[in-house]
Design an enzyme around this catalytic site. Sequence first.
Site, PDB file in Angstrom:
ATOM      1  N   GLU A 154       0.817  -1.208   0.000  1.00 18.89           N
ATOM      2  CA  GLU A 154       0.000   0.000   0.000  1.00 18.89           C
ATOM      3  C   GLU A 154       0.854   1.264   0.000  1.00 18.89           C
ATOM      4  OE1 GLU A 154      -2.581  -3.299   1.373  1.00 18.89           O
ATOM      5  OE2 GLU A 154      -0.577  -2.611   1.969  1.00 18.89           O
ATOM      6  N   ILE A 193      -5.670   0.735   4.288  1.00 12.85           N
ATOM      7  CA  ILE A 193      -5.031   1.951   3.796  1.00 12.85           C
ATOM      8  C   ILE A 193      -3.873   2.401   4.679  1.00 12.85           C
ATOM      9  CG2 ILE A 193      -6.476   3.630   5.042  1.00 12.85           C
ATOM     10  CD1 ILE A 193      -6.484   5.320   2.461  1.00 12.85           C
ATOM     11  N   PHE A 251      -9.005  -2.361   0.214  1.00 14.35           N
ATOM     12  CA  PHE A 251     -10.036  -2.112   1.222  1.00 14.35           C
ATOM     13  C   PHE A 251      -9.593  -0.931   2.085  1.00 14.35           C
ATOM     14  CE2 PHE A 251     -10.685  -6.559   0.211  1.00 14.35           C
ATOM     15  CZ  PHE A 251     -12.074  -6.713   0.217  1.00 14.35           C
ATOM     16  N   ASP A 283      -9.831  -0.692   5.096  1.00 14.17           N
ATOM     17  CA  ASP A 283      -9.199  -1.243   6.305  1.00 14.17           C
ATOM     18  C   ASP A 283      -7.682  -1.373   6.152  1.00 14.17           C
ATOM     19  OD1 ASP A 283     -11.845  -2.644   7.747  1.00 14.17           O
ATOM     20  OD2 ASP A 283     -11.906  -2.623   5.569  1.00 14.17           O
ATOM     21  N   PRO A 308      -0.952   1.302   5.918  1.00 15.72           N
ATOM     22  CA  PRO A 308       0.463   1.314   5.513  1.00 15.72           C
ATOM     23  C   PRO A 308       0.786   2.392   4.488  1.00 15.72           C
ATOM     24  CG  PRO A 308      -0.384  -0.931   5.534  1.00 15.72           C
ATOM     25  CD  PRO A 308      -1.567  -0.025   5.689  1.00 15.72           C
ATOM     26  N   HIS A 342     -12.758  -5.950   6.594  1.00 12.90           N
ATOM     27  CA  HIS A 342     -13.208  -5.671   5.234  1.00 12.90           C
ATOM     28  C   HIS A 342     -14.470  -4.815   5.230  1.00 12.90           C
ATOM     29  CE1 HIS A 342     -10.631  -9.209   4.750  1.00 12.90           C
ATOM     30  NE2 HIS A 342     -10.425  -8.788   3.523  1.00 12.90           N
TER      31      HIS A 342
END
Length: 669
Positions: A390, A417, A413, A415, A419, A459
Amino acid sequence: MFTARAMAEIYDSNRQITSYVHSTSKGHEAIQLATAYHLKEIDWVAPYYRDESILLGIGMSPYQLMLQLLAKKDDPFSAGRTYYSHPSLLDDDKPKIAHQSSATGMQAIPTTGIAHGLQYQKNNQLNVVGSKGSIVVCSIGDGSMTEGEVSEALQMAALHQLPILYLVQDNDWGISASGDEMRAMDAYEFAKGFKGIRRRRTDGSRFTESYHEVGKAIRWVRKNQKPMLLHAKVPLLGHHTSGVRSEWYRDDLKEAEKQDPLNFLVQTVLQKGISQQEIDQIQAATAQRVEDAFEQAKNAENPNPEHVADYVLAETPIKEEQGERTPKDGETIIMVDAALHAVDEILKEHPEALLYGQDVGHRLGGVFREAATLAQKHGKHRVFNTPIQEAYIIGSTAGMSAVGCKPIVEVQFADYIWPGVNQLVTELSKSSYLSGGKFPVQSVIRVPTGAYGGGGPYHSGTNESSILPIKGIKIVYPSNAADMKGLMKSAFYDPNPVVMFEHKGIYWSKVAGTEGAKTIEPSSDYVIPLGKARVHLEADQTRLNYGETLTVITYGMGVWWATNAAKNFEGRVEIIDLRTLSPCDDEAIYASVRKHNKVIVLTEETLNNSFAQAIAGRIQEHCFQDLDAPVKCIGSKDLPAVPMNVELEKAMLPNEEKVAIEIQKLLDY
């Protein structure tokens, strides 16, 4: 080298004046100058905060650098906004330098993104100046190589064989931590694990050796257009920074001084027949020029505080709604297809556009089929999968944008994001502001979000309130197919980073009550200016005249919860769909509140400390005298995750029944 050394000395002896924190290249000058002398104006380089000698070597003057040191108005890099030796440069006669932050190691991803963009342009014969034969040099400290994001950059450089040289300057120190405390191996040994990255070592304290080794490395990267890492051992002869002084923690300075590159160079030129007297004359003349430049810089004009907000965002060309929202004989489409068609049209029209992320490539076309058929239509070179990275997905767009590419990327997702948030905050959001407007980042970041019936705790998350405090980016959140297409197009044409939250629960309108998210497909030229809300549902004028109405301010899935709840209160509810969360259409919110005098702010997020509560606070501040009741906020229960069991999920989330209850209470107030 005398110039760099004189600058370090004059900074240290004038600490009350040079009070802004800074580092110098003392001990690193040889490898840095050797690198600078091999770069061309078509190249890109990413110096880090200790690399003033690279800047001197490519042609920057001491005076120009001192303007940044003292945060003066005419600082050529940032107009007084950022630290010393944090350059951003687009001069025609010098290598180009995109903005990068102070966060050590973070420059590896955007700089690798530059190489990625140059490779794409070269392979596709795009008419971008400087792409053919260009290379990229990423300068980095050995201590920074332990950052996880550096590994992501090396992985992509190796995987795609990008034209980049990683110049690793190893002085064996972090701040007060020595190399043997921080790492199990040095950068040269570490890079062995990345198949396809060529490696070399050099003694970075000796100019002649450095010059030849850097020259060979750059020639190899330029000819082969492939990645290489050059590990240079150097002494740190100065302080970590002006704020962390060497005498506080160093016990090896006398040993380090034995490797002083200036002493080595003096001995070399003496052996070549240049006299000590001539060397002394050069040193004295150089010191005088540096002193004169410092006096001039001290007296230079400071920035005007009235311009403190300049360059936060670049100006967008999309000022008003254009194109047909509901063309005659248009077909009704679902939201996911609206996004798919928008990106398809963008890729057809703009060869500089790319789409990449996890699983968006030719086999799957996205786990939600949001990129289906695009790789087949436009090629694997333009629509491709990335590793599970990410940070690279988001951060590389800064480099891509700098060289003229226009990336659309996806984080699979919301969830996951997190990183990538480091790059979003540290690199993308600040690039325009800290480069004085030279490097806004044109980047569309797609983020599927929201709960949709049993998706579970990793998710189903919604996290826009965590992203909204980031300045220098825009955030959109469509609730229907027409807005999805119009906002996607506008986001692409916007020269700033745009995060697009796309609710998975209304992608296909399979969730009960979301059938209205299907719309007639707008025309291909349809765009919506970011920052403009839409009246989704109007109240009856008669009800309004009798004071029997309220307004619901919402977005995303909230639009459909409110729409279905409003069916129980015919003519008594207005719904404002924000569409864009940043910039937020506050005027539309205030106008609706002043019109109805009662307001609900509805979100899917957990409520406490949320964006919804921030809106409520602004309403209280700007519309207090217009309110006939307290502002009501509705959101999810304050739980750390969305539970897997669908009944537990329902208990956590808002829905039309819960919204209807609160509408009734407020109407009765």
